[in-house]
Design an enzyme around this catalytic site. Structure first.
Site, mmCIF file in Angstrom:
data_model
loop_
_atom_site.group_PDB
_atom_site.id
_atom_site.type_symbol
_atom_site.label_atom_id
_atom_site.label_comp_id
_atom_site.label_asym_id
_atom_site.label_seq_id
_atom_site.Cartn_x
_atom_site.Cartn_y
_atom_site.Cartn_z
ATOM 1 N N GLN A 8 9.876 1.515 16.544
ATOM 2 C CA GLN A 8 10.308 0.415 15.671
ATOM 3 C C GLN A 8 11.756 0.617 15.231
ATOM 4 O O GLN A 8 12.589 -0.298 15.317
ATOM 5 C CB GLN A 8 9.370 0.355 14.460
ATOM 6 C CG GLN A 8 9.846 -0.498 13.303
ATOM 7 C CD GLN A 8 8.793 -0.612 12.224
ATOM 8 O OE1 GLN A 8 7.732 -1.194 12.425
ATOM 9 N NE2 GLN A 8 9.047 -0.040 11.067
ATOM 10 N N ALA A 59 0.863 -1.189 0.000
ATOM 11 C CA ALA A 59 0.000 0.000 0.000
ATOM 12 C C ALA A 59 0.901 1.241 0.000
ATOM 13 O O ALA A 59 0.771 2.130 0.846
ATOM 14 C CB ALA A 59 -0.967 -0.001 1.190
ATOM 15 N N SER A 113 -0.358 4.116 5.467
ATOM 16 C CA SER A 113 -1.235 3.270 4.644
ATOM 17 C C SER A 113 -2.643 3.252 5.212
ATOM 18 O O SER A 113 -3.612 3.027 4.501
ATOM 19 C CB SER A 113 -0.689 1.849 4.576
ATOM 20 O OG SER A 113 0.641 1.863 4.126
ATOM 21 N N ARG A 114 -2.760 3.485 6.523
ATOM 22 C CA ARG A 114 -4.075 3.423 7.168
ATOM 23 C C ARG A 114 -4.900 4.695 6.935
ATOM 24 O O ARG A 114 -6.087 4.718 7.259
ATOM 25 C CB ARG A 114 -3.920 3.202 8.669
ATOM 26 C CG ARG A 114 -3.346 1.839 9.014
ATOM 27 C CD ARG A 114 -3.195 1.700 10.519
ATOM 28 N NE ARG A 114 -2.343 0.592 10.908
ATOM 29 C CZ ARG A 114 -2.770 -0.639 11.161
ATOM 30 N NH1 ARG A 114 -4.033 -0.926 11.072
ATOM 31 N NH2 ARG A 114 -1.921 -1.584 11.505
ATOM 32 N N GLY A 143 5.493 8.397 1.469
ATOM 33 C CA GLY A 143 6.476 8.108 2.524
ATOM 34 C C GLY A 143 7.402 6.977 2.097
ATOM 35 O O GLY A 143 8.632 7.071 2.223
ATOM 36 N N HIS A 144 6.819 5.920 1.564
ATOM 37 C CA HIS A 144 7.629 4.802 1.068
ATOM 38 C C HIS A 144 8.496 5.251 -0.119
ATOM 39 O O HIS A 144 9.665 4.867 -0.224
ATOM 40 C CB HIS A 144 6.730 3.654 0.605
ATOM 41 C CG HIS A 144 5.847 3.071 1.671
ATOM 42 N ND1 HIS A 144 4.484 3.225 1.665
ATOM 43 C CD2 HIS A 144 6.126 2.325 2.779
ATOM 44 C CE1 HIS A 144 3.949 2.587 2.703
ATOM 45 N NE2 HIS A 144 4.927 2.048 3.408
ATOM 46 N N GLU A 156 11.414 7.262 10.252
ATOM 47 C CA GLU A 156 11.293 7.802 11.618
ATOM 48 C C GLU A 156 9.839 7.847 12.066
ATOM 49 O O GLU A 156 9.562 7.977 13.253
ATOM 50 C CB GLU A 156 11.866 9.230 11.676
ATOM 51 C CG GLU A 156 13.365 9.262 11.616
ATOM 52 C CD GLU A 156 13.913 10.679 11.721
ATOM 53 O OE1 GLU A 156 13.108 11.634 11.871
ATOM 54 O OE2 GLU A 156 15.141 10.832 11.637
ATOM 55 N N LYS A 157 8.915 7.750 11.134
ATOM 56 C CA LYS A 157 7.484 7.719 11.459
ATOM 57 C C LYS A 157 7.216 6.676 12.544
ATOM 58 O O LYS A 157 6.422 6.897 13.448
ATOM 59 C CB LYS A 157 6.710 7.420 10.178
ATOM 60 C CG LYS A 157 5.329 6.846 10.327
ATOM 61 C CD LYS A 157 4.323 7.928 10.586
ATOM 62 C CE LYS A 157 2.883 7.503 10.503
ATOM 63 N NZ LYS A 157 2.528 6.220 11.022
HETATM 64 P P1 AMP Z 1 4.944 0.013 6.517
HETATM 65 O O1 AMP Z 1 4.631 -0.348 5.109
HETATM 66 O O2 AMP Z 1 3.882 0.809 7.194
HETATM 67 O O3 AMP Z 1 5.417 -1.162 7.325
HETATM 68 O O4 AMP Z 1 6.170 0.996 6.457
HETATM 69 C C1 AMP Z 1 7.346 0.645 5.781
HETATM 70 C C2 AMP Z 1 8.406 1.651 6.067
HETATM 71 O O5 AMP Z 1 7.975 2.941 5.632
HETATM 72 C C3 AMP Z 1 8.726 1.767 7.557
HETATM 73 O O6 AMP Z 1 10.126 1.919 7.706
HETATM 74 C C4 AMP Z 1 7.990 3.016 7.944
HETATM 75 O O7 AMP Z 1 8.564 3.679 9.053
HETATM 76 C C5 AMP Z 1 8.133 3.857 6.689
HETATM 77 N N1 AMP Z 1 7.099 4.883 6.619
HETATM 78 C C6 AMP Z 1 5.760 4.720 6.783
HETATM 79 N N2 AMP Z 1 5.136 5.917 6.695
HETATM 80 C C7 AMP Z 1 6.105 6.847 6.495
HETATM 81 C C8 AMP Z 1 6.105 8.265 6.343
HETATM 82 N N3 AMP Z 1 4.982 8.983 6.367
HETATM 83 N N4 AMP Z 1 7.286 8.888 6.156
HETATM 84 C C9 AMP Z 1 8.441 8.188 6.128
HETATM 85 N N5 AMP Z 1 8.512 6.851 6.260
HETATM 86 C C10 AMP Z 1 7.352 6.189 6.440
#
Ligand code: AMP
Length: 262
Positions: free
Chosen positions: A145, A25, A178-179, A29-30, A140-141
């Site tokens: 973690q 998703a 993603s949420r 950010g990704h 850093e979001k």
């Molecule tokens: P997730 O798919 O939510 O597991 O996130 C994958 C990676 O993207 C993790 O390292 C998150 O910290 C990072 N991430 C998620 N949202 C953001 C954001 N808004 N800005 C920067 N990194 C993000």
């Protein structure tokens, strides 16, 4: 053309330098993580795996947004060289030893989501084993973690360099997640209260801002020492405010470095 890998079989031949672990998703950010990864290595691999171990309920896992075809295009446009989209049996074949997050894993996010960080660390370690990157990048979001991953890498001596990337926000300050697709426009507006609160330099001021928004239900708010993740005190140099809560059923988390009090 971007390479798609469904298993780790031929990964070694591609010599990926930097891994960007995600649950799909993909949003801006990704994309920013992928771009920063590209500055840190020649070949970037994005993993897309919705890790059942880090969800507390089957319902939350089942509801997690999925968009693989679009994600592959997004990853490619952001500069990724490969996507690793393994099945559960590739990531967890038979018995996989669980990584325990320890005491800090039971605080804050871990308190509301028991075992969540054990699941996160277990999958990150497995992804490192399967893809053997030189570096991996995390946002850093998800500050707790990131902290626990750095701690694990140090304690287990994993040969992976951890890079962190700043939080990407929308024009109103809401951290991309993603949420967020589960929020309507009004709820997104309510969620902006988090960013407004994070601009303040004391817990009291932050609470005051948060209390102006009845649609936001606070889970925790704390100012921690970013180097230890323990509660900050007067001597703490590197302070970070961390917030989590809900708008309706949607869980939102965010954090920011705390400015010195003026
Ligand atoms: P997730 O798919 O939510 O597991 O996130 C994958 C990676 O993207 C993790 O390292 C998150 O910290 C990072 N991430 C998620 N949202 C953001 C954001 N808004 N800005 C920067 N990194 C993000």
């Amino acid at each position: 053309m971007i390479e798609i890998h469904y298993s780790d079989q031929d990964l070694w031949r591609h010599k990926y330098d930097v891994l960007v672990p995600t649950m799909g998703a993909l949003h801006a950010g990704h994309e920013s993580l992928i771009k920063i990864a590209k500055l840190n290595g020649k070949k970037v691999l994005v993993s897309i795996f919705v890790n059942p171990l880090q969800f507390e309920s089957k319902e939350d896992l089942g509801n997690y947004p999925k968009s693989l075809e679009r994600d592959i295009k997004t990853a490619e446009n952001a500069g990724a060289d490969g996507v690793f989209t393994p099945s559960e049996s590739v990531v967890y074949p038979g018995v996989v030893s669980e990584v325990l997050a320890g005491e800090i894993g039971d605080l804050y996010e871990g308190k509301s989501r028991p075992k969540h960080f054990n699941g996160v660390l277990t999958v990150v370690k497995r992804l490192f084993e399967l893809t053997s990157p030189n570096s991996a990048i995390f946002g850093e979001k998800d500050y707790q973690q990131l902290f626990l991953i750095r701690k694990m890498v140090k304690e287990l001596n994993l040969p992976v360099n951890i890079i962190s990337a700043p939080t990407v926000r929308d024009a109103n300050g809401l951290a991309l997640s993603s949420r967020n697709i589960f929020l309507d426009d009004n709820q997104k507006k309510s969620a902006q209260v988090i960013y407004r609160a994070l601009q303040k330099s004391t817990i009291d001021e932050m609470n005051k801002i948060l209390s102006t928004e009845p649609n936001f239900k606070l889970d925790y708010l704390e100012i921690i020492d970013a180097d230890t993740f323990l509660k900050a005190d007067k001597t703490t140099q590197n302070k970070r405010a961390i917030i989590a809560g809900w708008i309706n059923q949607v869980r939102l988390i965010d954090n920011m470095a705390v400015r010195a009090q003026s």
